[in-house]
Motif scaffolding. Structure first.
Motif, PDB file in Angstrom:
ATOM      1  N   MET A   1       0.842  -1.215   0.000  1.00 19.41           N
ATOM      2  CA  MET A   1       0.000   0.000   0.000  1.00 19.41           C
ATOM      3  C   MET A   1       0.867   1.251   0.000  1.00 19.41           C
ATOM      4  N   THR A   2       0.425   2.263  -0.691  1.00 18.92           N
ATOM      5  CA  THR A   2       1.157   3.515  -0.763  1.00 18.92           C
ATOM      6  C   THR A   2       1.345   4.102   0.636  1.00 18.92           C
ATOM      7  N   SER A   3       2.508   4.653   0.886  1.00 19.49           N
ATOM      8  CA  SER A   3       2.793   5.247   2.185  1.00 19.49           C
ATOM      9  C   SER A   3       1.812   6.367   2.498  1.00 19.49           C
ATOM     10  N   LEU A   4       1.307   6.361   3.727  1.00 12.47           N
ATOM     11  CA  LEU A   4       0.358   7.396   4.141  1.00 12.47           C
ATOM     12  C   LEU A   4       1.041   8.748   4.354  1.00 12.47           C
ATOM     13  N   LEU A   5       2.357   8.772   4.244  1.00  9.95           N
ATOM     14  CA  LEU A   5       3.080  10.023   4.435  1.00  9.95           C
ATOM     15  C   LEU A   5       3.171  10.835   3.148  1.00  9.95           C
ATOM     16  N   GLN A   6       2.620  10.329   2.062  1.00  9.35           N
ATOM     17  CA  GLN A   6       2.653  11.084   0.818  1.00  9.35           C
ATOM     18  C   GLN A   6       1.772  12.327   0.932  1.00  9.35           C
ATOM     19  N   PRO A   7       2.156  13.425   0.265  1.00 10.14           N
ATOM     20  CA  PRO A   7       1.428  14.699   0.378  1.00 10.14           C
ATOM     21  C   PRO A   7      -0.056  14.600   0.033  1.00 10.14           C
ATOM     22  N   VAL A  97      -7.213   4.671  -4.563  1.00 12.75           N
ATOM     23  CA  VAL A  97      -7.729   4.084  -5.800  1.00 12.75           C
ATOM     24  C   VAL A  97      -7.069   4.734  -7.016  1.00 12.75           C
ATOM     25  N   LEU A  98      -6.959   6.052  -7.017  1.00 17.54           N
ATOM     26  CA  LEU A  98      -6.327   6.746  -8.130  1.00 17.54           C
ATOM     27  C   LEU A  98      -4.872   6.315  -8.293  1.00 17.54           C
ATOM     28  N   HIS A  99      -4.177   6.195  -7.169  1.00 18.21           N
ATOM     29  CA  HIS A  99      -2.768   5.802  -7.245  1.00 18.21           C
ATOM     30  C   HIS A  99      -2.620   4.362  -7.701  1.00 18.21           C
ATOM     31  N   ALA A 100      -3.516   3.482  -7.217  1.00 23.55           N
ATOM     32  CA  ALA A 100      -3.422   2.066  -7.585  1.00 23.55           C
ATOM     33  C   ALA A 100      -3.760   1.839  -9.056  1.00 23.55           C
ATOM     34  N   LEU A 101      -4.739   2.567  -9.584  1.00 20.00           N
ATOM     35  CA  LEU A 101      -5.192   2.343 -10.957  1.00 20.00           C
ATOM     36  C   LEU A 101      -4.452   3.190 -11.986  1.00 20.00           C
ATOM     37  N   PHE A 102      -4.151   4.425 -11.611  1.00 18.01           N
ATOM     38  CA  PHE A 102      -3.599   5.357 -12.608  1.00 18.01           C
ATOM     39  C   PHE A 102      -2.233   5.919 -12.228  1.00 18.01           C
ATOM     40  N   HIS A 103      -1.721   5.514 -11.054  1.00 15.92           N
ATOM     41  CA  HIS A 103      -0.374   5.896 -10.615  1.00 15.92           C
ATOM     42  C   HIS A 103      -0.206   7.406 -10.438  1.00 15.92           C
ATOM     43  N   PHE A 104      -1.274   8.078  -9.975  1.00 15.85           N
ATOM     44  CA  PHE A 104      -1.144   9.489  -9.615  1.00 15.85           C
ATOM     45  C   PHE A 104      -2.170   9.808  -8.533  1.00 15.85           C
ATOM     46  N   MET A 105      -1.959  10.935  -7.851  1.00 19.25           N
ATOM     47  CA  MET A 105      -2.898  11.410  -6.845  1.00 19.25           C
ATOM     48  C   MET A 105      -3.326  12.833  -7.183  1.00 19.25           C
ATOM     49  N   LEU A 106      -4.518  13.172  -6.759  1.00 23.52           N
ATOM     50  CA  LEU A 106      -4.987  14.540  -6.926  1.00 23.52           C
ATOM     51  C   LEU A 106      -4.249  15.462  -5.956  1.00 23.52           C
TER      52      LEU A 106
END
Length: 217
Positions: A1-7, A97-106
């Motif tokens: 899972m993506t680190s929760l420390l991401q901006p 979900v955005l990071h898992a499917l499309f590899h980016f975050m809003l």
């Protein structure tokens, strides 16, 4: 899972932190027989004239929104916990979900704006049923019409007719209540620290009063 420390997760992690701080603050104040969230809820309901019992009460947009969210009807601590929980979960899930499917975050601000309406809807749908599960002492509840005839002390500013000031009293159950008071008679001024007697209710939180005979010099 993506680190929760991401901006991208920042606003939602902050919401979890705020919820923890509120829980600690509520626990500490309860040790002194005082609920900070109950007090805050009462002040908000009075400030925005939220009155679920009076169908003809006039409220502004914010008052209508808060009433729609059950403020004044459901314990404020419950609503606050639901809001922060819903905001955190919806935002974290959206970004994951955005990071898992499309590899980016809003961007965090945009993600928060998307999560906010979902959160408000969540509070609206779950607040009332969950509020019913929270035990409350009905015997200590006062109707706002019961405030008439009570002596209250002006705690902020000066009150004149058309320009109310905040007043406070403690009921027989030890619960503090805050109301807005203006004189019944034109030309009368109530000063801070003065005790007055409530004679009539004008709206959800606004009352008229006279000088209390018991406290006349």
């Amino acid at each position: 899972m993506t680190s929760l420390l991401q901006p991208g997760y920042a606003p939602f992690i902050v919401a979890i932190g705020i919820m923890i701080v509120i829980a600690v603050l509520e626990s500490v104040t309860l040790l002194f027989g005082f609920s900070v969230t109950t007090h805050a809820g009462n002040l908000i309901a009075h400030q925005f004239d939220i009155d679920h019992a009076a169908s003809g009460a006039e409220t502004g947009f914010i008052g209508q929104l808060l009433g729609w969210l059950h403020v004044g009807r459901v314990p404020f601590l419950v609503l606050l916990a639901l809001f922060l929980t819903g905001f955190a979960i919806s935002g974290l899930l959206l970004q994951w979900v955005l990071h898992a499917l499309f590899h980016f975050m809003l961007p965090p601000a945009l993600a928060a704006c998307i999560a906010l309406p979902l959160t408000l809807l969540f509070v609206r749908k779950t607040g009332k049923p969950i509020g019913r599960l929270v035990p409350q002492e009905e015997s200590s509840a006062l109707s706002e019409t019961d405030f008439i005839g009570r002596a209250v002390r002006i705690v902020t500013g000066e009150a004149t007719q058309g320009n109310p000031a905040e007043a406070r009293f403690v009921d027989e159950f030890g619960q503090a209540h805050y109301v807005r008071i203006e004189p019944e008679d034109a030309g009368v001024v109530f000063l801070r620290g003065q005790t007055v007697l409530i004679t009539a209710r004008v709206s959800a939180s606004l009352y008229r009063a006279i000088k209390s005979p018991r406290h006349e010099p």
